[in-house]
Design a protein around this motif. Structure first.
Motif, PDB file in Angstrom:
ATOM      1  N   HIS A 170     -81.602 -44.365 -12.401  1.00 47.82           N
ATOM      2  CA  HIS A 170     -81.551 -44.007 -13.823  1.00 47.82           C
ATOM      3  C   HIS A 170     -81.900 -45.193 -14.708  1.00 47.82           C
ATOM      4  O   HIS A 170     -82.742 -45.091 -15.610  1.00 47.82           O
ATOM      5  CB  HIS A 170     -80.145 -43.489 -14.135  1.00 47.82           C
ATOM      6  CG  HIS A 170     -79.841 -43.323 -15.591  1.00 47.82           C
ATOM      7  ND1 HIS A 170     -80.483 -42.394 -16.381  1.00 47.82           N
ATOM      8  CD2 HIS A 170     -78.949 -43.958 -16.394  1.00 47.82           C
ATOM      9  CE1 HIS A 170     -80.008 -42.466 -17.612  1.00 47.82           C
ATOM     10  NE2 HIS A 170     -79.081 -43.404 -17.653  1.00 47.82           N
ATOM     11  N   GLN A 194     -74.176 -36.563 -10.828  1.00 47.57           N
ATOM     12  CA  GLN A 194     -72.787 -36.839 -11.197  1.00 47.57           C
ATOM     13  C   GLN A 194     -71.906 -35.612 -10.959  1.00 47.57           C
ATOM     14  O   GLN A 194     -70.780 -35.731 -10.465  1.00 47.57           O
ATOM     15  CB  GLN A 194     -72.718 -37.258 -12.664  1.00 47.57           C
ATOM     16  CG  GLN A 194     -71.322 -37.566 -13.164  1.00 47.57           C
ATOM     17  CD  GLN A 194     -71.317 -37.967 -14.629  1.00 47.57           C
ATOM     18  OE1 GLN A 194     -72.367 -38.166 -15.229  1.00 47.57           O
ATOM     19  NE2 GLN A 194     -70.139 -38.082 -15.201  1.00 47.57           N
ATOM     20  N   LYS A 195     -72.416 -34.410 -11.297  1.00 48.19           N
ATOM     21  CA  LYS A 195     -71.625 -33.194 -11.096  1.00 48.19           C
ATOM     22  C   LYS A 195     -71.410 -32.910  -9.615  1.00 48.19           C
ATOM     23  O   LYS A 195     -70.327 -32.462  -9.215  1.00 48.19           O
ATOM     24  CB  LYS A 195     -72.325 -32.012 -11.763  1.00 48.19           C
ATOM     25  CG  LYS A 195     -72.373 -32.076 -13.282  1.00 48.19           C
ATOM     26  CD  LYS A 195     -70.987 -32.111 -13.895  1.00 48.19           C
ATOM     27  CE  LYS A 195     -70.237 -30.807 -13.723  1.00 48.19           C
ATOM     28  NZ  LYS A 195     -68.941 -30.824 -14.441  1.00 48.19           N
ATOM     29  N   ARG A 220     -77.274 -36.418 -14.536  1.00 47.38           N
ATOM     30  CA  ARG A 220     -76.177 -35.491 -14.821  1.00 47.38           C
ATOM     31  C   ARG A 220     -75.813 -34.652 -13.604  1.00 47.38           C
ATOM     32  O   ARG A 220     -74.636 -34.482 -13.269  1.00 47.38           O
ATOM     33  CB  ARG A 220     -76.575 -34.560 -15.974  1.00 47.38           C
ATOM     34  CG  ARG A 220     -76.567 -35.197 -17.349  1.00 47.38           C
ATOM     35  CD  ARG A 220     -77.224 -34.266 -18.348  1.00 47.38           C
ATOM     36  NE  ARG A 220     -77.120 -34.759 -19.714  1.00 47.38           N
ATOM     37  CZ  ARG A 220     -77.937 -34.407 -20.697  1.00 47.38           C
ATOM     38  NH1 ARG A 220     -78.927 -33.557 -20.450  1.00 47.38           N
ATOM     39  NH2 ARG A 220     -77.766 -34.887 -21.917  1.00 47.38           N
ATOM     40  N   ASN A 221     -76.836 -34.097 -12.939  1.00 53.38           N
ATOM     41  CA  ASN A 221     -76.563 -33.197 -11.826  1.00 53.38           C
ATOM     42  C   ASN A 221     -76.046 -33.938 -10.601  1.00 53.38           C
ATOM     43  O   ASN A 221     -75.210 -33.419  -9.860  1.00 53.38           O
ATOM     44  CB  ASN A 221     -77.811 -32.391 -11.489  1.00 53.38           C
ATOM     45  CG  ASN A 221     -78.159 -31.406 -12.599  1.00 53.38           C
ATOM     46  OD1 ASN A 221     -77.515 -31.392 -13.654  1.00 53.38           O
ATOM     47  ND2 ASN A 221     -79.174 -30.585 -12.389  1.00 53.38           N
ATOM     48  N   VAL A 265     -75.810 -32.267 -23.892  1.00 52.56           N
ATOM     49  CA  VAL A 265     -76.646 -31.456 -23.006  1.00 52.56           C
ATOM     50  C   VAL A 265     -77.594 -30.541 -23.775  1.00 52.56           C
ATOM     51  O   VAL A 265     -78.535 -30.002 -23.203  1.00 52.56           O
ATOM     52  CB  VAL A 265     -75.783 -30.602 -22.049  1.00 52.56           C
ATOM     53  CG1 VAL A 265     -75.021 -31.484 -21.087  1.00 52.56           C
ATOM     54  CG2 VAL A 265     -74.841 -29.692 -22.819  1.00 52.56           C
ATOM     55  N   TYR A 293     -76.780 -26.718  -7.384  1.00 60.02           N
ATOM     56  CA  TYR A 293     -77.470 -27.870  -7.973  1.00 60.02           C
ATOM     57  C   TYR A 293     -78.448 -28.521  -7.005  1.00 60.02           C
ATOM     58  O   TYR A 293     -79.412 -29.145  -7.430  1.00 60.02           O
ATOM     59  CB  TYR A 293     -76.447 -28.892  -8.468  1.00 60.02           C
ATOM     60  CG  TYR A 293     -76.021 -28.678  -9.909  1.00 60.02           C
ATOM     61  CD1 TYR A 293     -76.043 -27.410 -10.484  1.00 60.02           C
ATOM     62  CD2 TYR A 293     -75.604 -29.735 -10.695  1.00 60.02           C
ATOM     63  CE1 TYR A 293     -75.657 -27.216 -11.793  1.00 60.02           C
ATOM     64  CE2 TYR A 293     -75.211 -29.548 -12.017  1.00 60.02           C
ATOM     65  CZ  TYR A 293     -75.246 -28.273 -12.561  1.00 60.02           C
ATOM     66  OH  TYR A 293     -74.868 -28.081 -13.857  1.00 60.02           O
ATOM     67  N   ILE A 322     -82.559 -37.935 -16.984  1.00 58.91           N
ATOM     68  CA  ILE A 322     -81.181 -37.670 -17.386  1.00 58.91           C
ATOM     69  C   ILE A 322     -80.612 -36.465 -16.652  1.00 58.91           C
ATOM     70  O   ILE A 322     -79.412 -36.413 -16.365  1.00 58.91           O
ATOM     71  CB  ILE A 322     -81.078 -37.482 -18.927  1.00 58.91           C
ATOM     72  CG1 ILE A 322     -79.613 -37.464 -19.367  1.00 58.91           C
ATOM     73  CG2 ILE A 322     -81.792 -36.225 -19.371  1.00 58.91           C
ATOM     74  CD1 ILE A 322     -78.852 -38.742 -19.058  1.00 58.91           C
ATOM     75  N   TRP A 323     -81.466 -35.511 -16.302  1.00 52.66           N
ATOM     76  CA  TRP A 323     -80.963 -34.345 -15.563  1.00 52.66           C
ATOM     77  C   TRP A 323     -80.681 -34.679 -14.109  1.00 52.66           C
ATOM     78  O   TRP A 323     -79.731 -34.147 -13.507  1.00 52.66           O
ATOM     79  CB  TRP A 323     -81.948 -33.177 -15.691  1.00 52.66           C
ATOM     80  CG  TRP A 323     -81.868 -32.559 -17.045  1.00 52.66           C
ATOM     81  CD1 TRP A 323     -82.770 -32.689 -18.064  1.00 52.66           C
ATOM     82  CD2 TRP A 323     -80.799 -31.764 -17.561  1.00 52.66           C
ATOM     83  NE1 TRP A 323     -82.328 -32.012 -19.177  1.00 52.66           N
ATOM     84  CE2 TRP A 323     -81.124 -31.435 -18.908  1.00 52.66           C
ATOM     85  CE3 TRP A 323     -79.600 -31.287 -17.031  1.00 52.66           C
ATOM     86  CZ2 TRP A 323     -80.290 -30.654 -19.710  1.00 52.66           C
ATOM     87  CZ3 TRP A 323     -78.765 -30.509 -17.835  1.00 52.66           C
ATOM     88  CH2 TRP A 323     -79.115 -30.200 -19.155  1.00 52.66           C
TER      89      TRP A 323
END
Length: 460
Positions: free
Chosen positions: A437, A270-271, A267-268, A123, A301, A263-264
């Motif tokens: 993605h 996924q969170k 990632r977000n 990250v 988020y 990628i953000w």
């Protein structure tokens, strides 16, 4: 560049059971005319995400399940990351027809170069993203006796270019396939290189740089770096748009967020799925305080810290990294800075389509990604409304069956948004953040063409 239209998420108060705290944000509800991201041009209806021309549909034999625990979330993500490329076939035919000049005639395209990601991400850096290269060539004549083909990735500067040796190409019936797995640092290759070259040199000695004798240069490819004349503000090129998506975005860099927009989003998303599953697990244990914290994280988020206060109870703490939480997935204002990830990615997709040198395949894929973003945006807007209702419920209300049903809906939608939705007609997962993605990664594809001195075997 004219921004995409977006559907402004409604700011109406939550609907909860009797005795719940009322919540009014003070922001207008409803949305402007139109919905979702503005369609890209007048391209025709496209195929499932990432498919072109005669690409055959690749079926998945398994049905996605509801993710309710962190262990299941992690295992599902690993499964998808390892197999997602199979969901995104890309035309590799030498008959590909470029849209603009500079990409070579249709009959001259002999293959493609793709950027891949190892997933060894951090990250704090852009490492692990676009850190590998796949080369697929066809109709390549054998090299001269005692010679071999060498593949190179080269930086933007054509005068003092830095070159990375990808490896020696091995031919089999005129085809060559090479996977360069990157360096030990998992360097983002798209951030430093945009051109590809094949040379024919001595087979007995591996070169350290491409031959200075350009008569040995056989094949080439490049991502166009021509400023867009329609972009009167930034003059971005196709290469700029791809790097903003996959390597480095200046807006994120100022916020201390390395890497591209893609990628953000990954990632977000996924969170959010992880926190939704954790909240479902907390319900099983009666941990309503923990549930409230998960809902606040989800809304952070989705909204971004600037807009979070409109959706959570007064005095709620920020429970995520404040740097990461600065940028939400959703867009609430046309001039919002920083823009929401979905809206911001849409702007660069439009840029890809209209940039000089973009191919028909890239425009077609950008349209498919745009349609997928619309569906994902709608799911995240629904998740936001459900999270607002849940975060304003009392502990006793959260223990009721009605709250559980709402939470289960949120978990399912978080799964659909990130993993994709199962299509029983095709047996595939489509239109999720995971598919987006890998499709965005496929936008950075180079068409390989022969140089004039290698147009025929006789030239060797």
């Amino acid at each position: 560049m004219k921004p995409f239209r977006f559907e402004q998420p409604a700011r109406s108060g939550p609907v909860t059971g009797s005795g719940s705290n009322s919540h009014t944000s003070g922001s207008p509800s409803g949305s402007p005319s139109g919905s979702g991201l503005q369609p890209l041009g007048t391209l025709p209806t496209t195929r499932p995400l990432g498919q072109f021309g005669g690409s055959a549909s690749r079926r998945r034999s398994w049905l996605p399940t509801i993710v309710v625990g962190l262990a299941l979330v992690a295992s599902l993500v690993v499964l998808l990351v390892s197999g997602a490329l199979n969901l995104l076939p890309f035309a590799r035919s030498s008959t590909t027809s470029p849209q603009s000049t500079g990409a070579g005639a249709a009959s001259a395209v002999v293959g493609h170069v793709f950027f891949l990601s190892s997933g060894q991400v951090n990250v704090s850096t852009s490492q692990g993203i676009a850190d590998q290269v796949q080369v697929d060539l066809s109709k390549v004549p054998p090299p001269a006796p005692g010679k071999a083909y060498y593949a190179w990735l080269r930086s933007d500067d054509s005068v003092e270019s830095q070159s990375i040796l990808l490896g020696k190409l091995t031919l089999s019936n005129g085809t060559a396939h090479l996977l360069y797995k990157g360096d030990q640092q998992h360097t983002n290759l798209l951030a430093i290189a945009s051109r590809f070259l094949v040379t024919e040199e001595d087979a007995a000695f591996t070169p350290t740089v491409p031959s200075l004798d350009r008569s040995t240069w056989r094949y080439q490819a490049a991502i166009p770096d021509i400023p867009d004349p329609q972009d009167s503000e930034h003059h971005y090129s196709l290469l700029d748009h791809l790097r903003h998506l996959l390597a480095l975005d200046p807006t994120l860099q100022k916020l201390g967020l390395p890497g591209g927009l893609d990628i953000w989003l990954f990632r977000n998303g996924q969170k959010i799925l992880e926190w939704a599953g954790a909240a479902r697990d907390d319900w099983n244990h009666g941990s309503t305080d923990l549930m409230h914290r998960q809902f606040i994280r989800i809304l952070d988020y989705l909204d971004g810290i600037e807009f979070l206060g409109n959706d959570v109870p007064a005095g709620s703490p920020v429970l995520v990294d404040p740097h990461i939480g600065r940028v939400g997935l959703l867009q609430f204002d046309a001039n919002q800075q920083p823009p929401g990830y979905l809206h911001h990615i849409g702007i660069h997709l439009e840029g890809v389509v209209q940039s000089p040198g973009s191919t028909r395949e890239q425009a077609e894929l950008a349209q498919q990604i745009n349609e997928a973003l619309n569906k994902v945006q709608a799911l995240y807007q629904q998740i936001r409304q459900e999270a607002i209702q849940l975060v304003h419920m009392s502990g006793n209300q959260l223990r009721q069956p009605a709250a559980l049903a709402l939470l289960d809906t949120l978990v399912k939608q978080a799964q659909d948004a990130f993993v994709g939705q199962f299509d029983p007609q095709t047996g595939e997962l489509q239109d999720g953040v995971t598919q987006i993605h890998y499709a965005i990664e496929r936008l950075a594809t180079l068409n390989v063409t022969p140089l004039n001195n290698s147009s025929s075997p006789a030239s060797h």
